[in-house]
Each structure stands twice: as structure tokens, then as C-alpha cells.
Enzyme design. Sequence first.
Site, PDB file in Angstrom:
ATOM      1  N   PHE A 136       0.863  -1.180   0.000  1.00 17.94           N
ATOM      2  CA  PHE A 136       0.000   0.000   0.000  1.00 17.94           C
ATOM      3  C   PHE A 136       0.897   1.227   0.000  1.00 17.94           C
ATOM      4  O   PHE A 136       1.576   1.514   0.979  1.00 17.94           O
ATOM      5  CB  PHE A 136      -0.937   0.054   1.200  1.00 17.94           C
ATOM      6  CG  PHE A 136      -1.860   1.247   1.140  1.00 17.94           C
ATOM      7  CD1 PHE A 136      -3.048   1.164   0.455  1.00 17.94           C
ATOM      8  CD2 PHE A 136      -1.507   2.446   1.729  1.00 17.94           C
ATOM      9  CE1 PHE A 136      -3.897   2.271   0.354  1.00 17.94           C
ATOM     10  CE2 PHE A 136      -2.337   3.554   1.639  1.00 17.94           C
ATOM     11  CZ  PHE A 136      -3.533   3.472   0.953  1.00 17.94           C
ATOM     12  N   ASP A 221       9.652   3.040   1.445  1.00 18.07           N
ATOM     13  CA  ASP A 221       8.452   3.780   1.839  1.00 18.07           C
ATOM     14  C   ASP A 221       8.312   3.637   3.350  1.00 18.07           C
ATOM     15  O   ASP A 221       7.786   2.648   3.852  1.00 18.07           O
ATOM     16  CB  ASP A 221       7.231   3.227   1.111  1.00 18.07           C
ATOM     17  CG  ASP A 221       5.937   3.941   1.484  1.00 18.07           C
ATOM     18  OD1 ASP A 221       5.935   4.682   2.486  1.00 18.07           O
ATOM     19  OD2 ASP A 221       4.926   3.739   0.787  1.00 18.07           O
ATOM     20  N   LYS A 250       3.165  11.325   6.968  1.00 15.78           N
ATOM     21  CA  LYS A 250       2.358  11.101   8.164  1.00 15.78           C
ATOM     22  C   LYS A 250       2.921  11.799   9.400  1.00 15.78           C
ATOM     23  O   LYS A 250       2.691  12.982   9.585  1.00 15.78           O
ATOM     24  CB  LYS A 250       2.130   9.618   8.369  1.00 15.78           C
ATOM     25  CG  LYS A 250       1.292   8.997   7.243  1.00 15.78           C
ATOM     26  CD  LYS A 250       0.722   7.664   7.607  1.00 15.78           C
ATOM     27  CE  LYS A 250      -0.011   7.025   6.430  1.00 15.78           C
ATOM     28  NZ  LYS A 250      -1.224   7.730   6.012  1.00 15.78           N
TER      29      LYS A 250
END
Length: 394
Positions: A136, A221, A250
Site C-alpha cells: 500500500f 516507503d 504522516k
Amino acid sequence: MSITLEELHGAHNYHPLPVVLTHGEGAWVTDVSGRRLLDLLAGYSALNFGHRHPRLVEAAKRQLDRLTLTSRAFHSDQLGEFCAELAALAGKEAVLPMNTGAEAVETGVKLARRWGYRIKGVPADTARVIVFDGNFHGRTTTIVSFSTDPVAREDYGPYTPGFDVVKYGDLDALRAAVTPETVAVLLEPVQGEAGVVVPPDGWLRGVRELCDEHGMLMVADEIQSGLARTGRTFACDHEDVVPDVYLLGKALGGGILPLSAVVADRAVMDVFTPGSHGSTFGGNPLAAAVGREVVAMLSTGEWQERATELGAHLDTALRGLGNRHIAEVRTRGPWAGVTLTADAPDARVICERMAAYGVLCKEAHGDTLRLAPPLVVTPEELTWAVDMLGKALG
């Protein structure tokens, strides 16, 4: 009323739990009825430092009184400092700031392709990037093109070419997928949305060695896994692996505003030239000011140490449940995936029960619970939350 209005006028691209939150402080949130709930999702790691951490709120307030946006047409007194401080934290030379995690991944893909053409010498329009099943990386058209989740991917074609999907954690499958046109390997050191899937020991080191052997960029990532979530600054640190490119987001925005970044050395980053990539809000002074405070907090190592201690406590508590409905527990720091047995209630049902007991968490793929408490949570609060999980499981 809020839920009704959202159903009437909002797009139906989410299925939230039926709670309406009005306030947050530390690890706790309050709903419209005044009931307090323990947040064990932490905004998918965007709230690593909890809700409204005083240092981060103060940094935002100071900057709000000064300057919020210039666009990149001009310099600000925050951007250079932010880039230098984040580069130092990551042990790299250059930072390209963006807004969302998906933007960071898109930028990372563009960086890898341009590096492949300009530095590696791959023929034009032939560059390939290896990715992994269960990944994801975001929701853009290019990113969902290499997703293996049919819900995220279905009916968004035609899909962007140039990606090869192999089994996560399988070094032999990765080796077999490498071609002369492969410019990068894009991976999550821990797959968060897949249910906190931790790769086999040594896999990250093996990826690093393959990338070195074949002249490929290792692109990590770390948007969910980075910035102390797993007990280290980056999840790659667990194997002492340094990728060529970090993708961050984030928690970098302190749970206050979106902020992401691509971090690499000059030999990679300098394939970008003026006008070849950009963002109106990328690196804006407000985001940079908050990001600087995040980096300052992480630079002491205190949050990483706290996360390590909380992770050990959470792992012990979860494994100590001994519940017949738990098939597997996976943890990396205070980040856990709890996969349920086939005869257990649906994970969504468990999340709804836990919300009724005062604990918020999120399901993944119907059979897994994801727990990612803010790093300000206490061991006692974690113990209580795990007790509530046991109660919800029955």
C-alpha cells in the site's frame, strides 16, 4: 447529525466507525457525548506524538503568526533549515518536500525513472520498478496500478505500465524479477495496511545487496513505519540497512497538517532540475516549521527508546491473551497486527465492540486488527486496551 450530513453530502469512499470526535489530547479523544476513547490507530501513524502535542501545537502557532505560504517561487526562512535538519536525521544530503504520502511515492517513482535514464543509462521509456504484493503506497492512478488489492484497484484502468509485482519477503522471487531495465525496488520495510506484516530476518539486507549488485535504487516507503513507529528512527534500521531513498510522511507533519518528503543523496536527487517537478504547497513555511519540531524531537532518541519499551509491553500483553480467536500476532515496536481465526467474528465487528468499550482501532482485510497507539500512551493504558480486546473477542 454529523454522520447523517456526511452520508448525505460526503463521498462514500470511507466506512468509518460510528463515532463522532470533537477533541483530542495525548492518546485520548472525546466524542460528541463527552465520552473519552483511547486512540489505538493514531491516524495510521500520523499521530505518533499524540493529539495536539504541546511542542508541535506551539510550533504551528508561532508560524501561523508569521508566514504560512510563499509557494516555491520564493524562499522562506523555514525551508532550508527543515531540509538540512531532516537530511541530517536521515543521514542523507538532500530533501524534496511535498504534502501527502502519495505525493512522496509519486515523486519517488519519478525520481527513480529519471535517475534510470540519466544516470544508469536505461533506454528511454523502458524503466521498470519492482514492487511487492500486499503493498500500500497510496491512492493515485499510478500507485493503484501496481496494487494487488482489488478494492483499491478495480475499475481505475487503464493502468500505468512499468511495474513488476513479486512476493513480499521472497528474495528469490525478487532476484528472478530483475532485468537490465530495472531502475528501483520500492518496498515497505513493514507492510502496514496489509496488517503489520514484518518481512523475514535478513530480507532487507538481501534487497540492499541485490540493488548494489544490479545498480538499482532501493526506495524505502517509511511513511507509516518511519519516525519512531517501530522503535527506531526508520524501520530499515532494524537490519542496519540504509536505502538510497527514504519516502516519509504522516508523523512528519506532527498530526497537525500534511507534510511528506523524499530524502536522498545529491547523486540521486540532482536529476531533478528547475521546473521538472514541483508543488504549490510543498515545503510551505507552516509545514516546515512543524516538521522542524518533529525532527528536533526525534533527534534526541528519546521517542525511539520509548517506542521500543512500549512495543515490548504491547507484544507481551497481546501474546498473553491466549484467546482462541487469535491466529497470529505480529509486532514491530508499538505496532501490531492481530490476525483472527476463521471462526472468529469479523474484524470490523471486533472494532465496533472495542469502540463501545472505549478503544479505537481499525481492521484490515476483514480478518486482522491493526493497533498503532500514539507513543505518548502509557503501559497501563495499553494493558487496559488489550484487556478490552480480549473482552471484545469473547
